[in-house]
Design a protein around this motif. Structure first.
Motif, PDB file in Angstrom:
ATOM      1  N   ASN A  77     -37.502 -18.488  -4.989  1.00  0.00           N
ATOM      2  CA  ASN A  77     -37.061 -19.887  -4.931  1.00  0.00           C
ATOM      3  C   ASN A  77     -36.906 -20.532  -6.300  1.00  0.00           C
ATOM      4  N   LYS A  78     -37.292 -19.809  -7.344  1.00  0.00           N
ATOM      5  CA  LYS A  78     -37.141 -20.253  -8.738  1.00  0.00           C
ATOM      6  C   LYS A  78     -37.871 -21.569  -9.001  1.00  0.00           C
ATOM      7  N   VAL A  79     -39.097 -21.675  -8.503  1.00  0.00           N
ATOM      8  CA  VAL A  79     -39.913 -22.862  -8.741  1.00  0.00           C
ATOM      9  C   VAL A  79     -41.316 -22.457  -9.166  1.00  0.00           C
ATOM     10  N   TRP A  80     -41.977 -23.379  -9.854  1.00  0.00           N
ATOM     11  CA  TRP A  80     -43.381 -23.233 -10.227  1.00  0.00           C
ATOM     12  C   TRP A  80     -44.212 -24.156  -9.335  1.00  0.00           C
ATOM     13  N   THR A  81     -45.357 -23.679  -8.863  1.00  0.00           N
ATOM     14  CA  THR A  81     -46.181 -24.500  -7.974  1.00  0.00           C
ATOM     15  C   THR A  81     -47.652 -24.422  -8.361  1.00  0.00           C
ATOM     16  N   ALA A  82     -48.371 -25.471  -8.007  1.00  0.00           N
ATOM     17  CA  ALA A  82     -49.827 -25.517  -8.143  1.00  0.00           C
ATOM     18  C   ALA A  82     -50.361 -26.520  -7.137  1.00  0.00           C
ATOM     19  N   THR A  83     -51.500 -26.224  -6.550  1.00  0.00           N
ATOM     20  CA  THR A  83     -52.170 -27.165  -5.657  1.00  0.00           C
ATOM     21  C   THR A  83     -53.396 -27.710  -6.378  1.00  0.00           C
ATOM     22  N   CYS A  84     -53.445 -29.025  -6.528  1.00  0.00           N
ATOM     23  CA  CYS A  84     -54.489 -29.660  -7.333  1.00  0.00           C
ATOM     24  C   CYS A  84     -55.185 -30.758  -6.542  1.00  0.00           C
ATOM     25  N   ASP A  85     -56.502 -30.780  -6.646  1.00  0.00           N
ATOM     26  CA  ASP A  85     -57.309 -31.861  -6.068  1.00  0.00           C
ATOM     27  C   ASP A  85     -57.451 -32.942  -7.138  1.00  0.00           C
ATOM     28  N   ILE A  86     -56.619 -33.970  -7.037  1.00  0.00           N
ATOM     29  CA  ILE A  86     -56.564 -34.993  -8.086  1.00  0.00           C
ATOM     30  C   ILE A  86     -57.404 -36.178  -7.637  1.00  0.00           C
ATOM     31  N   THR A  87     -58.609 -36.225  -8.141  1.00  0.00           N
ATOM     32  CA  THR A  87     -59.552 -37.268  -7.737  1.00  0.00           C
ATOM     33  C   THR A  87     -59.452 -38.508  -8.617  1.00  0.00           C
ATOM     34  N   THR A  88     -58.982 -38.343  -9.834  1.00  0.00           N
ATOM     35  CA  THR A  88     -58.837 -39.457 -10.773  1.00  0.00           C
ATOM     36  C   THR A  88     -57.357 -39.606 -11.113  1.00  0.00           C
ATOM     37  N   VAL A  89     -56.782 -40.766 -10.802  1.00  0.00           N
ATOM     38  CA  VAL A  89     -55.336 -40.953 -10.961  1.00  0.00           C
ATOM     39  C   VAL A  89     -54.972 -41.929 -12.071  1.00  0.00           C
ATOM     40  N   GLN A  90     -55.950 -42.492 -12.761  1.00  0.00           N
ATOM     41  CA  GLN A  90     -55.692 -43.587 -13.693  1.00  0.00           C
ATOM     42  C   GLN A  90     -54.668 -43.223 -14.760  1.00  0.00           C
ATOM     43  N   TYR A  91     -54.779 -42.014 -15.325  1.00  0.00           N
ATOM     44  CA  TYR A  91     -53.916 -41.657 -16.442  1.00  0.00           C
ATOM     45  C   TYR A  91     -52.782 -40.708 -16.051  1.00  0.00           C
ATOM     46  N   GLY A  92     -52.656 -40.379 -14.781  1.00  0.00           N
ATOM     47  CA  GLY A  92     -51.589 -39.497 -14.355  1.00  0.00           C
ATOM     48  C   GLY A  92     -51.799 -38.072 -14.826  1.00  0.00           C
ATOM     49  N   ILE A  93     -50.710 -37.292 -14.821  1.00  0.00           N
ATOM     50  CA  ILE A  93     -50.802 -35.878 -15.193  1.00  0.00           C
ATOM     51  C   ILE A  93     -49.654 -35.501 -16.123  1.00  0.00           C
ATOM     52  N   GLN A  94     -49.800 -34.339 -16.748  1.00  0.00           N
ATOM     53  CA  GLN A  94     -48.752 -33.711 -17.541  1.00  0.00           C
ATOM     54  C   GLN A  94     -48.654 -32.246 -17.120  1.00  0.00           C
ATOM     55  N   ILE A  95     -47.487 -31.641 -17.412  1.00  0.00           N
ATOM     56  CA  ILE A  95     -47.307 -30.210 -17.187  1.00  0.00           C
ATOM     57  C   ILE A  95     -47.060 -29.574 -18.546  1.00  0.00           C
ATOM     58  N   VAL A  96     -47.967 -28.663 -18.941  1.00  0.00           N
ATOM     59  CA  VAL A  96     -47.980 -28.115 -20.300  1.00  0.00           C
ATOM     60  C   VAL A  96     -47.638 -26.628 -20.264  1.00  0.00           C
ATOM     61  N   ALA A  97     -46.754 -26.216 -21.166  1.00  0.00           N
ATOM     62  CA  ALA A  97     -46.357 -24.810 -21.263  1.00  0.00           C
ATOM     63  C   ALA A  97     -47.162 -24.095 -22.328  1.00  0.00           C
ATOM     64  N   ASN A  98     -47.463 -22.841 -22.052  1.00  0.00           N
ATOM     65  CA  ASN A  98     -48.070 -21.930 -23.031  1.00  0.00           C
ATOM     66  C   ASN A  98     -49.347 -22.471 -23.663  1.00  0.00           C
ATOM     67  N   GLN A  99     -50.072 -23.323 -22.912  1.00  0.00           N
ATOM     68  CA  GLN A  99     -51.325 -23.920 -23.405  1.00  0.00           C
ATOM     69  C   GLN A  99     -51.112 -24.566 -24.779  1.00  0.00           C
ATOM     70  N   ASP A 100     -49.973 -25.228 -24.907  1.00  0.00           N
ATOM     71  CA  ASP A 100     -49.563 -25.787 -26.196  1.00  0.00           C
ATOM     72  C   ASP A 100     -49.196 -27.255 -25.999  1.00  0.00           C
ATOM     73  N   TRP A 101     -49.972 -28.166 -26.584  1.00  0.00           N
ATOM     74  CA  TRP A 101     -49.739 -29.593 -26.403  1.00  0.00           C
ATOM     75  C   TRP A 101     -48.475 -30.097 -27.102  1.00  0.00           C
ATOM     76  N   SER A 102     -47.785 -29.242 -27.840  1.00  0.00           N
ATOM     77  CA  SER A 102     -46.485 -29.649 -28.397  1.00  0.00           C
ATOM     78  C   SER A 102     -45.346 -29.276 -27.453  1.00  0.00           C
ATOM     79  N   PHE A 103     -45.691 -28.716 -26.287  1.00  0.00           N
ATOM     80  CA  PHE A 103     -44.692 -28.209 -25.347  1.00  0.00           C
ATOM     81  C   PHE A 103     -45.091 -28.661 -23.944  1.00  0.00           C
ATOM     82  N   TYR A 104     -44.735 -29.914 -23.601  1.00  0.00           N
ATOM     83  CA  TYR A 104     -45.146 -30.437 -22.298  1.00  0.00           C
ATOM     84  C   TYR A 104     -44.054 -31.328 -21.712  1.00  0.00           C
ATOM     85  N   TYR A 105     -44.170 -31.546 -20.386  1.00  0.00           N
ATOM     86  CA  TYR A 105     -43.220 -32.386 -19.664  1.00  0.00           C
ATOM     87  C   TYR A 105     -43.940 -33.526 -18.960  1.00  0.00           C
TER      88      TYR A 105
END
Length: 353
Positions: free
Chosen positions: A282-310
């Motif tokens: 299906n050419k998609v990336w997925t993850a299931t996350c239990d998000i208990t704290t929503v105040q600051y939202g989330i990011q999606i980071v590539a290669n464990q590199d904070w200069s490469f995120y969406y």
């Protein structure tokens, strides 16, 4: 119409100031007047078909300044500067300016479209632009403004593509895999899954007849060559890659993506706790996350590199490189799906479980 005569003092260097006092000269200028600005159109819906057509003309009357003693003191009769100002606000808080030397400015469809997009207008959305003429004769003189004219512009997208026929797309006549240039500026990118030694070419059209075809040079895999003797391009390793191509400097590159991870306050901004899994079918990336704290939202980071995120600048489901945090409205368990298969728009969905 008003005629303005002023003593010019601050415009003269000290030597000239002394000469004025000695000779008793009084320098005056006249005929500086407000201009009358007109626009040839009021509502323009632009399209590719109008690219070379004249779609808008702005015209105004010009004044010829009369300056006494111009020969003696070097004050040119064309000392007045006319500047067109454009803004999306009638208050002209942050205008885009163009200095003009004639009494008109004309735009073709392509030129006006680029101008509108540079002002922040969105493709397919009508927006009002305000314009006026600012006339000045020096930094120490207050400018004079024309009347304000307005017109609506609906620009079109400048998006262009580079197609990748070959092994990576399933055949040399298959153009389903492509890179995107959102501004048609010769810089393209997209995500591609490839096997080691997969061969391909870049083409500007989904065909090999009318398209410009780019291969690689014999001595450099990452240098593009549009000549008839180019080589095929290939992947020297297999994996999932961010592929970029630049037809301005004739290069291409690939960055291997080893991981994507969801991070946020809910997992202490960890880059390893909530990894995403790639679904090759299906050419998609997925993850299931239990998000208990929503105040600051989330990011999606590539290669464990904070200069490469969406993130998501507009909170509309579209991913932006280096964007602001993705908003989570309420705590809960979410299936997070990221789709990078369409280079025109990277997207994500949040599905509460």
């Amino acid at each position: 119409m008003k005629t303005i005569s002023r003593y010019i003092i601050l415009l003269l260097v000290p030597v000239l100031f002394f000469a004025c006092n000695k000779d008793g000269d009084v320098i005056t200028l006249s005929n500086l007047q407000e201009s009358s600005l007109t626009a040839s159109a009021s509502d323009m819906v632009l399209s590719y078909d109008q690219a070379d057509a004249l779609v808008l003309s702005l015209t105004w009357n010009t004044d010829t300044l009369s300056i006494t003693h111009s020969d003696t003191y070097g004050l040119a009769a064309d000392a007045m500067t006319n500047t067109l100002q454009f803004d999306t606000l009638e208050t002209f808080d942050n205008p885009k300016e163009t200095v003009e030397t004639s009494a008109s400015k004309s735009f073709t469809g392509a030129a006006l479209n680029s101008f509108a997009l540079a002002m922040g207008l969105k493709a397919g959305v009508s927006k009002t632009i305000y314009a006026r003429l600012k006339s000045t004769i020096g930094a120490n003189e207050a400018p004079i403004y024309s009347n304000v004219v307005s017109f609506s512009i609906t620009p079109y997208s400048l998006i262009s593509f580079l197609y990748m026929p070959g092994d990576v797309s399933g055949g040399w006549d298959n153009y389903s895999v492509k890179l995107c240039s959102p501004a048609s500026n010769g810089q393209y990118e997209g995500y591609v899954e490839a096997n080691q030694w997969d061969n391909f070419l870049f083409t500007t059209q989904p065909n090999s007849t009318t398209a410009t075809v780019y291969g690689s040079t014999p001595n450099d895999l990452y240098s593009l060559d549009s000549g008839s003797d180019h080589w095929n391009i290939w992947f020297d390793e297999g994996g999932y890659f961010l592929v970029k191509a630049n037809t301005n400097d004739m290069t291409w590159s690939k960055t291997a993506i080893t991981s994507f991870a969801v991070t946020g306050e809910f997992n202490s901004w960890s880059l390893t706790t909530s990894p995403m899994t790639y679904d090759s079918v299906n050419k998609v990336w997925t993850a299931t996350c239990d998000i208990t704290t929503v105040q600051y939202g989330i990011q999606i980071v590539a290669n464990q590199d904070w200069s490469f995120y969406y993130g998501d600048n507009d909170n509309n489901g579209s991913l932006d490189f280096g964007g602001t945090n993705i908003v989570i409205d309420t705590p809960g368990t979410y299936l997070i799906t990221m789709d990078l298969s369409n280079p025109e728009k990277y997207s994500y969905t949040l599905t509460k479980q």
